[in-house]
Design an enzyme around this catalytic site. Structure first.
Site, short mmCIF file in Angstrom:
data_model
loop_
_atom_site.label_atom_id
_atom_site.label_comp_id
_atom_site.label_asym_id
_atom_site.label_seq_id
_atom_site.Cartn_x
_atom_site.Cartn_y
_atom_site.Cartn_z
CG ASP A 99 -1.86 -33.47 42.30
OD1 ASP A 99 -2.73 -32.60 42.13
OD2 ASP A 99 -1.57 -34.32 41.43
CG ASP A 131 0.26 -27.15 37.26
OD1 ASP A 131 -0.89 -27.33 37.64
OD2 ASP A 131 0.85 -27.94 36.49
CD GLU A 165 -4.46 -31.82 36.79
OE1 GLU A 165 -4.85 -31.47 35.68
OE2 GLU A 165 -3.24 -31.78 37.11
NE ARG A 342 -0.56 -33.70 27.17
CZ ARG A 342 -0.69 -33.35 28.44
NH1 ARG A 342 -1.85 -32.95 28.92
NH2 ARG A 342 0.33 -33.43 29.26
#
Ligand SMILES: C[C@H](N)C(=O)N[C@@H](Cc1c[nH]cn1)C(=O)O
Ligand SMILES: [Zn+2]
Ligand SMILES: [Zn+2]
Length: 475
Positions: A99, A131, A165, A342
């Site tokens: 994806d 990516d 993902e 993060r």
């Protein structure tokens, strides 16, 4: 003894146009996992990979994951595949995702995002090129080059390619846990190619990732969007509340304003303190990949630490807000702010969520608004840090030196791959991140690209790594 890789490398060069064509076909499928309307394309991309793998002689299963929680969508299938089952060989499990992030030409792309455009300077532009379609196809291409050259494949290859993902790997964790001691039972190590070099010239091997907790803050009040001339000054506005909440989360220098976050961060050790200076990274490279000089820090060490070992909070957008050009005078009735944190060692998902919710609820309470507010985590994913002292990393280091002629840096990464730690825990095996692309690739951004050099040499690298894996002594 160093494996003889010359005929493999020549075959990769011979097949380079064919490999670029395969990437072109993959980029043409707009497999955007976060957009409901694109879900059929995500599924189509899974089938494309399955068909390609079947043609190469792999045994392939498309595993359905059922409904996507909270939606009327079905999750895209996970592609599980096996190439080779020779008990005398090592088995490597590779993971990647098919994806991609959303992309529209109108975002500012210089080319159509879902048409691979190969520029004279070697840049191959297209959403997903780096990516993670380029690296995923890298494994398929490595198989094909061996077949065409008639070279025995050095290991058994298990593959796990997912289609969610970029949306927090919804549904995959359960499958990995279920298959850890079944489909993945004979894996000796795991390799993931889904990150980037720190710069443009020095390859790296990666042993750490940050986690990612993604939050939504919903503020609603009026029953419908309103005319600001008629209702402005008489109704409490959800957007006004939301921007004040979002503005309370982080300051201009990236310092998170949520009490209790920094207490969860592991202290720096003397060993770690000495690691940063030797890394091939300059502020100039960062300026190049950033496309500006608007960095928070002026020095390399603070910058690397901010990216690898400290948490960060980013505000991503507001659903329901007016964002088009022009001057619409609307008061949105309901807005949903999106932000993510993060996370790093030793932050725990539940503890982080608890302090985030407390902060947002208190910030809203302070406003004294009659509107309604709701805060929740859309998805969460844990950080991962592994030991690079393992034959899996030594094999990758030797392969890197062979293909690129330089020793790789050992790095951590600021991005997240939510299932990395799940693979480690479910298989009990070492996990290595072996990137193909470079820092200027612009993953998630406009004009995402993979350099032709990194794609073709990257295919050589993945194949060479498997040959060195076959020869490395167990440590
Ligand atoms: C590093 C990897 N290529 C990547 O881009 N991962 C995403 C995954 C994600 C999305 N939501 C949470 N994690 C990322 O780091 O944003
Ligand atoms: Zn990725
Ligand atoms: Zn990504």
């Amino acid at each position: 003894m160093a494996p003889n890789l010359d005929s493999y490398f020549s075959q990769v060069d011979n097949l380079s146009d064919h490999f670029i064509e395969r990437l072109r076909q993959a980029v043409a499928i707009p497999s955007v996992s976060s957009e409901a309307a694109r879900r059929p394309d995500v599924v189509r991309m899974g089938h494309f990979l399955a068909d390609e793998l079947t043609k190469l002689g792999a045994s392939v299963e498309l595993r359905e994951l059922g409904p996507q929680p909270g939606t009327d969508l079905t999750l895209p299938p996970v592609v599980l595949a096996r190439y080779g089952s020779d008990e005398s060989k090592r088995t490597i499990l590779v993971y990647g995702h098919y994806d991609v992030q959303p992309a529209e030409k109108s975002d500012g792309w210089e080319t159509e995002p879902f048409e691979l455009t190969v520029k004279e300077d070697g840049r191959m532009l297209g959403r997903g090129s780096t990516d993670d379609k380029g690296p995923v196809l890298g494994w398929l291409n490595a198989i094909e080059a061996h077949k065409v050259a008639g070279i025995d494949f050095p290991v058994n290859l298990l593959m796990c390619f997912e289609g969610m993902e970029e949306y927090g790997s919804e549904g995959l964790e359960d499958l990995i846990n279920l298959e850890g001691k079944k489909y993945f039972a004979d894996a000796d190590a795991v390799c993931i190619s889904d990150n980037y070099w720190l710069g443009t010239e020095r390859p790296c091997l990666t042993y750490g990732l940050r986690g990612c907790n993604y939050y939504s803050v919903e503020v609603s009040g009026p029953g419908a969007d309103l005319h600001s001339g008629v209702f402005g000054g008489t109704a409490q506005e959800p957007m006004t509340d939301l921007v004040r909440i979002l503005g309370s989360l982080v300051d201009t220098d990236g310092k998170i304003q949520i009490a209790g976050i920094s207490d969860q961060v592991a202290p720096i050790t003397a060993e770690e303190d000495g690691l940063y200076d030797g890394i091939a990274f300059t502020m100039e490279t960062l300026h190049e990949s950033l496309g500006s000089k608007t960095t928070i820090f002026e020095d390399k060490k603070s910058t690397l630490m901010a990216r690898w070992r400290y948490p960060s909070l980013s505000v991503h957008g507001i659903e329901g807000a007016f964002s088009a050009p022009g001057a619409k005078t609307v008061i949105p009735a309901k807005v949903i702010g999106k932000f993510s944190i993060r996370t790093v060692p030793n932050m725990e998902v539940d503890q982080t969520n608890a302090v985030v919710y407390k902060h947002v609820e208190e910030a809203f309470k302070k406003l004294g608004s009659k509107n309604t507010m709701k805060v929740y985590a859309q998805h969460t994913g844990k950080w991962w840090v592994a030991s690079p002292n393992h034959w899996n990393f030594s094999a990758a280091a030797k392969a890197t030196e062979r293909v690129w002629g330089v020793k790789p840096d050992f790095t951590r990464e600021g991005g997240s791959i939510p299932v990395t730690i799940t693979f480690e825990e479910a298989t009990g095996k070492n996990v290595l991140l072996l990137p193909m692309g470079s820092s200027t690739d612009g993953a998630h951004s406009i004009n995402e690209k993979l350099d032709k050099r990194n794609y073709i040499e990257g295919i050589k690298l993945l194949g060479a790594y498997l040959h060195y894996v076959a020869e490395e002594a167990i440590v």
